[in-house]
Design a protein around this motif. Structure first.
Motif, PDB file in Angstrom:
ATOM      1  N   UNK A 154      59.464  39.001  70.894  1.00  0.00           N
ATOM      2  CA  UNK A 154      59.731  37.704  71.525  1.00  0.00           C
ATOM      3  C   UNK A 154      58.423  37.054  71.969  1.00  0.00           C
ATOM      4  N   UNK A 155      57.603  37.874  72.616  1.00  0.00           N
ATOM      5  CA  UNK A 155      56.335  37.347  73.149  1.00  0.00           C
ATOM      6  C   UNK A 155      55.391  36.990  72.001  1.00  0.00           C
ATOM      7  N   UNK A 157      56.042  35.597  69.354  1.00  0.00           N
ATOM      8  CA  UNK A 157      56.326  34.245  68.856  1.00  0.00           C
ATOM      9  C   UNK A 157      55.566  33.170  69.626  1.00  0.00           C
ATOM     10  N   UNK A 158      55.118  33.535  70.838  1.00  0.00           N
ATOM     11  CA  UNK A 158      54.415  32.540  71.658  1.00  0.00           C
ATOM     12  C   UNK A 158      52.921  32.507  71.367  1.00  0.00           C
ATOM     13  N   UNK A 160      51.122  31.437  69.020  1.00  0.00           N
ATOM     14  CA  UNK A 160      50.495  30.230  68.472  1.00  0.00           C
ATOM     15  C   UNK A 160      50.079  29.258  69.584  1.00  0.00           C
ATOM     16  N   UNK A 161      50.635  29.421  70.766  1.00  0.00           N
ATOM     17  CA  UNK A 161      50.240  28.575  71.896  1.00  0.00           C
ATOM     18  C   UNK A 161      48.783  28.835  72.276  1.00  0.00           C
ATOM     19  N   UNK A 163      46.200  29.450  70.364  1.00  0.00           N
ATOM     20  CA  UNK A 163      45.280  29.306  69.240  1.00  0.00           C
ATOM     21  C   UNK A 163      43.836  29.020  69.658  1.00  0.00           C
ATOM     22  N   UNK A 165      42.282  30.039  72.270  1.00  0.00           N
ATOM     23  CA  UNK A 165      41.682  31.062  73.144  1.00  0.00           C
ATOM     24  C   UNK A 165      40.745  31.967  72.333  1.00  0.00           C
TER      25      UNK A 165
ATOM     26  N   UNK B  70      68.202  36.981  77.131  1.00  0.00           N
ATOM     27  CA  UNK B  70      68.377  36.959  75.676  1.00  0.00           C
ATOM     28  C   UNK B  70      69.743  37.574  75.307  1.00  0.00           C
ATOM     29  N   UNK B 119      54.681  28.376  79.568  1.00  0.00           N
ATOM     30  CA  UNK B 119      54.796  29.191  78.339  1.00  0.00           C
ATOM     31  C   UNK B 119      55.217  30.620  78.680  1.00  0.00           C
ATOM     32  N   UNK B 122      58.947  30.459  79.468  1.00  0.00           N
ATOM     33  CA  UNK B 122      59.782  29.911  78.389  1.00  0.00           C
ATOM     34  C   UNK B 122      60.575  31.027  77.680  1.00  0.00           C
ATOM     35  N   UNK B 124      61.663  32.728  74.730  1.00  0.00           N
ATOM     36  CA  UNK B 124      61.204  32.698  73.340  1.00  0.00           C
ATOM     37  C   UNK B 124      62.352  32.725  72.336  1.00  0.00           C
ATOM     38  N   UNK B 125      63.523  33.269  72.747  1.00  0.00           N
ATOM     39  CA  UNK B 125      64.637  33.316  71.791  1.00  0.00           C
ATOM     40  C   UNK B 125      65.113  31.923  71.402  1.00  0.00           C
ATOM     41  N   UNK B 127      63.052  29.527  70.567  1.00  0.00           N
ATOM     42  CA  UNK B 127      62.051  28.905  69.695  1.00  0.00           C
ATOM     43  C   UNK B 127      62.640  28.449  68.362  1.00  0.00           C
ATOM     44  N   UNK B 135      56.874  25.263  71.405  1.00  0.00           N
ATOM     45  CA  UNK B 135      55.437  25.562  71.566  1.00  0.00           C
ATOM     46  C   UNK B 135      54.677  24.250  71.757  1.00  0.00           C
ATOM     47  N   UNK B 139      52.526  22.767  74.848  1.00  0.00           N
ATOM     48  CA  UNK B 139      51.145  22.298  74.693  1.00  0.00           C
ATOM     49  C   UNK B 139      50.969  20.869  75.239  1.00  0.00           C
TER      50      UNK B 139
END
Lengths: 647, 349
Positions: A154-155, A157-158, A160-161, A163, A165, B70, B119, B122, B124-125, B127, B135, B139
């Motif tokens: 799950x984590x 998937x995050x 790309x936030x 990028x 860094x 989830x 973030x 958030x 993630x499930x 997404x 995402x 941002x």
């Protein structure tokens, strides 16, 4: 077949003899202890309860909390040889043993931790396999820091936030829930990166310092190390077990001795003290009172005051059922519902007879009955299970009725030669040809059982001087008259021998009992010479009594019809067995016996269970509900519980 | 002709049967560590599948919460997929609510200049489920960028004309009222177009009670903590009057103090179900009583309705209450709160 008569005792003695007296009570195995502060000293503040802290608690706790491995269990043993040993000596001897065992337990714990660490590293290496990297070089980077571990998918998937860094996460395996991998970042930003990964629930795995080569090499190294550690751990466990097998007997003796002293001390909570004298109260079965008195002959200061139970004691008199060998196992069902009160009625014999009869009628098969009886016999012999003893009895009843129905393992004509030999033309009762007879017979049995239950309730009502219930209740004389007149009227009408429902019959035997039941409460007050008070208005009184009487009438009808199930199960059994027979005929000849055997086992298991439950339901709902309260307290003599658990 | 959804109704009732009972809450609140609570959930409850691959001995509270969240959403999806309910618009009610929740959360964190925190929190499930890129939402560094992310969704038209102040702060309450109003209207319209008869009545009844409860709780909080006047409340509450009715609702808003608010509430159909409301009720307890009321309503609907939408809507509410109970207990364990405190904040079904 009643309730065992009890004596109520007050035991008085000087304080120095308290422990000895308590020990005698335990030794007698027939003393049910009551709270003396309620019985002896009620309302008198000069009597003091003993609320001291149990001095054996700490040592006992240490003994039971000692990790002795899975193979050692504390059990009851004779401790006469150490009964004179002072507590301090037991404590010091145990401490020595405790110290030796604890040292070994610590060693085992430390080795287990090392094994866990090693396994975690192995897991990491396993996921790293296939990556041709030198871990030593990776870990020894001076400007870049590396962290191994796993990140929830799950984590991941995050990611790309982040990028922009300055870290990179390299996953090298995925188990569906986690991405296994490592991240690296310049030393300047590693703190920020660690904090980001922490917020993403990255679980870091610390690699041991000795990791140097490639993952494959390290995996095999770790595997060998793990084996070594396991060997070491097993050796220590073996040593500890040998210590326990050598000293276990002594440890167990210490446990038993301290548990005995601990439980004995706990019994003091029910004792009350006045002027250096202790007072104990309790119950002993009347037939054992002389034997109980003998236990105290050797203690001079102690005197016993005995009077019949129920005369002056505040606590409920405990109940022990007195049953003969036939009905004894059925006490299990009675206790399941709740014991009767001390002055109540012991219904075990009634249950034993009706349960056995009804089960036999509903599950009549000579062969299956004998098998059930045999299974019950072995169950009772081997395991001491009371249900086994019940099966023995109901199995024989089933066999008897099977003889009447002419059924053996579903073969409906196997007994025909026997009947002819006796002189009958055919079997006594052909089930499928006598539907009405069986259904009406079932209702007649039900009516009989209900009438017996009402009569018992009337008897109990008179015994307890509850005249309102005995005379005017739905299970009293009024109810009995109403129920039996209705039944008689219907029976005569159905047989076509006339009509009993004439005006005088209806008025005297139906309407008047109904009116009596309607006014049962005020009438009860008149009999007891009490003033009747309406709790909530006359309207409420009429409305609630109207519906209650209506419910009584409805109850008579439904309860009677409830017994139709007896007939239903006779047909059901015959039907199920005929299906088994049909199935056996439809398969190949060789398979036919197998189908019959499996079919019989299935019917015995399933239908036997259902019939057992249904009969119990009839007992509890149709019989017990008429006269039984089940609010008695069981007779529980004081004893030492050699169980590890401390309250 | 629509196929019968009885199988889903039966399945929903079976799921409800596995809910946490009083004894489970008792056991959970007896735990001393988060790991022990997680282990209990793993071993003894319907969350065992969601926690099966988790090492509970090292689990982080936040991670446990995200897994439970989830599991809650997975349950909803599973039930929707069972008889292809997700093909009917009404059954998107939870996804839509969660989209709005994420949008509002993003606005809140954007206003606080803490989008990195968003973030982390958030879910993630969502997404791959949400109708916009979460995402990119995370941002977004100003309202314009945020609107760009949701440009192709219905939410864009709802909040596009909202103006930020000179510091770029987005009026959060306004967004919340507008988005929630849109959601409730959507819910009511969709229900009306897809269902009829008893099912529609049962659904509308629940939706109306839900809006009433939201308004009562928010108005009370506003009164108690910000001393809000009637005009402010009328402008900032959801424009639905449910069972309460417009006059009663305005009467509540007109109360001069929180105490008077509670006294007025006692005269409503909600207040009549709550004992000692005006005398000694703390605000948490009062909110809890309202939730209890909604729970008993949902439970009744679940037991008696043969309609899948009514059953699912009720179940998801009841499971949400259960989830909140667990999260509250776990949080209380983490911060060493007493068992009696935990018992006072949960709603046992």
């Amino acid at each position: 077949m009643s309730i065992e008569k009890m004596e109520f005792l007050t035991i008085v003695g000087v304080m120095k003899d308290l422990d000895k007296s308590l020990a005698k009570c335990v030794e007698s195995e027939c003393f049910h202890m009551a709270d003396a502060s309620k019985e002896v000293s009620a309302g008198n503040d000069e009597f003091v309860r003993i609320d001291d802290e149990n001095p054996y608690k700490e040592l006992l706790k240490r003994i039971v909390e000692l990790d002795t491995g899975e193979n050692f269990k504390f059990h009851e043993v004779n401790t006469d040889d150490i009964s004179a040993m002072p507590l301090e000596d037991i404590d010091s001897s145990f401490s020595e043993l405790e110290c030796q065992l604890k040292n070994k337990n610590i060693e085992i714990y430390e080795l287990s931790s090392k094994i866990k660490e090693c396994k975690q590293a192995m897991l990491q290496m396993k996921h790293l396999k296939g990556m041709n990297i030198d871990l030593e070089r990776l870990l020894s980077c001076t400007h870049i820091k590396v962290r191994f571990g796993r990140l929830p998918c799950e984590s991941y998937q995050k990611m790309s936030y982040y990028d922009n860094k300055t870290f990179i996460f390299m996953p090298y395996d995925d188990d569906g829930n986690y991405k296994w991998g490592f991240y690296f970042a310049p030393i300047d930003s590693i703190k920020e990166t660690d904090s980001i990964f922490k917020s993403l629930y990255f679980e870091r795995i610390w690699l041991p310092d000795f990791i140097t080569g490639t993952p494959e090499e390290e995996y095999s190294k770790l595997s060998k190390k793990n084996e070594e550690l396991e060997k070491q751990k097993n050796a220590v466990i073996e040593y500890r077990n040998s210590m326990i097998s050598e000293k276990g007997e002594l440890l167990n003796k210490y446990f038993c001795r301290i548990k005995y002293l601990y439980d004995l001390f706990e019994l003091r909570r029910n004792v009350t003290v006045y002027n250096n004298k202790f007072y104990m109260a309790g119950f002993v079965p009347r037939k054992r009172i002389q034997e109980f008195k003998k236990y105290f002959e050797c203690i001079e200061s102690v005197s016993l005051v005995i009077k019949p139970a129920g005369e002056g004691n505040i606590e409920k008199t405990p109940v022990r059922l007195k049953n003969n060998s036939f009905s004894k196992p059925f006490s299990m069902f009675v206790e399941m519902y709740g014991l009767p009160s001390y002055n109540g009625f012991n219904p075990t014999m009634l249950v034993a007879v009706t349960y056995t009869l009804l089960f036999g009628i509903m599950f009549g098969d000579l062969g299956q009955g004998l098998i059930i009886s045999l299974v019950g016999y072995f169950l009772y012999r081997k395991k001491g299970n009371l249900l086994g003893a019940i099966l023995q009895r109901v199995g024989l009843s089933s066999a008897f009725f099977g003889l009447i129905y002419g059924s053996v393992f579903g073969f409906e004509h196997a007994l025909d030669p026997l009947y002819k030999f006796i002189g009958f033309k055919h079997k006594p009762l052909e089930i499928m040809d006598n539907t009405m007879f069986i259904l009406l017979g079932a209702i007649v049995i039900g009516v009989g059982i209900i009438l017996i239950s009402i009569i018992i309730n009337i008897f109990i009502g008179f015994k307890h001087k509850n005249y309102s219930e005995a005379l005017f209740g739905n299970n009293g004389i009024a109810g009995l008259v109403l129920f039996s007149s209705l039944l008689a009227g219907v029976a005569v009408m159905m047989t076509g021998k006339g009509n009993l429902f004439t005006a005088p019959y209806i008025i005297c035997l139906i309407v008047i009992p109904l009116i009596i039941m309607f006014f049962r409460e005020p009438l009860g007050c008149i009999v007891l010479r009490k003033k009747f008070k309406l709790e909530s208005g006359i309207g409420d009184f009429f409305a609630s009594n109207f519906f209650e009487v209506f419910e009584f009438i409805l109850g008579y009808a439904t309860n009677t019809l409830s017994f139709v199930r007896i007939g239903g199960f006779i047909f059901s059994h015959a039907g199920m067995m005929s299906v088994v027979m049909l199935l056996s005929e439809s398969v190949a000849k060789g398979a036919s016996p197998l189908v019959i055997v499996i079919g019989n086992i299935f019917v015995m298991g399933m239908e036997g269970l259902i019939v057992g439950i249904q009969v119990l339901r009839l007992e509890f709902y149709e019989v017990f509900s008429r006269f039984y309260d089940g609010d008695g307290q069981p007779f529980e003599p004081v004893k030492i519980n050699y169980d590890k658990n401390i309250d | 002709m629509k196929a019968s959804k009885n199988a889903t109704v039966a399945k929903i009732r079976a799921v409800y049967g596995k809910r946490l009972k009083e004894n489970d809450y008792y056991e959970l609140s007896s735990k001393k560590k988060v790991s022990e609570a997680a282990e209990y959930l793993k071993r003894n409850t319907h969350y065992s599948a969601a926690l099966s691959n988790i090492d509970t001995s090292v689990i982080h509270r936040g991670f446990l919460e995200s897994l439970l969240n989830k599991a809650y959403y997975d349950q909803y999806e599973k039930l929707c997929r069972f008889q292809h309910l997700n093909e009917e618009p009404f059954y998107n009610f939870l996804l839509k609510r969660f989209e709005i929740r994420e949008l509002l959360k993003a606005i809140l964190y954007l206003n606080n200049d803490s989008k990195d925190v968003y973030i982390e929190s958030m879910h993630a499930y969502l997404l791959k489920k949400a109708g916009f890129d979460l995402i990119e939402l995370a941002k977004a560094s100003d309202f314009k960028q945020l609107l760009n992310v949701i440009r192709h969704t219905p939410y864009y038209n709802i909040i596009k004309n909202i103006e930020t102040d000179k510091n770029g702060t987005i009026p959060y309450t306004k967004c919340e009222v507008m988005l929630r109003t849109y959601y409730m209207k959507w819910l009511i319209q969709t229900a009306k177009s897809e269902f009829g008869g008893k099912s529609l009545t049962a659904l509308l009844d629940q939706i109306h009670v839900q809006t009433d409860i939201i308004n009562i709780i928010n108005a009370y909080r506003m009164k108690k903590y910000f001393n809000a006047d009637a005009q402010f409340l009328k402008e900032n509450m959801l424009p639905f009057y449910g069972r309460l009715g417009r006059d009663k609702q305005y009467e509540l808003f007109d109360s001069v103090s929180p105490e008077e608010f509670l006294r007025t509430l006692t005269k409503t159909s909600y207040g009549r179900h709550m004992e000692n409301l005006a005398e000694n009720m703390e605000s948490e307890q009062f909110e809890r009583e309202l939730v209890k009321l909604k729970c008993s309503m949902a439970r009744r609907a679940l037991m008696f309705s043969e309609n899948a939408a009514v059953s699912l809507y009720s179940l998801m509410y009841l499971l949400e209450v259960e989830l909140n109970n667990i999260i509250n207990i776990v949080e209380s364990i983490r911060y060493n709160k007493s068992k009696s405190y935990m018992e006072s904040i949960i709603v046992v079904q």
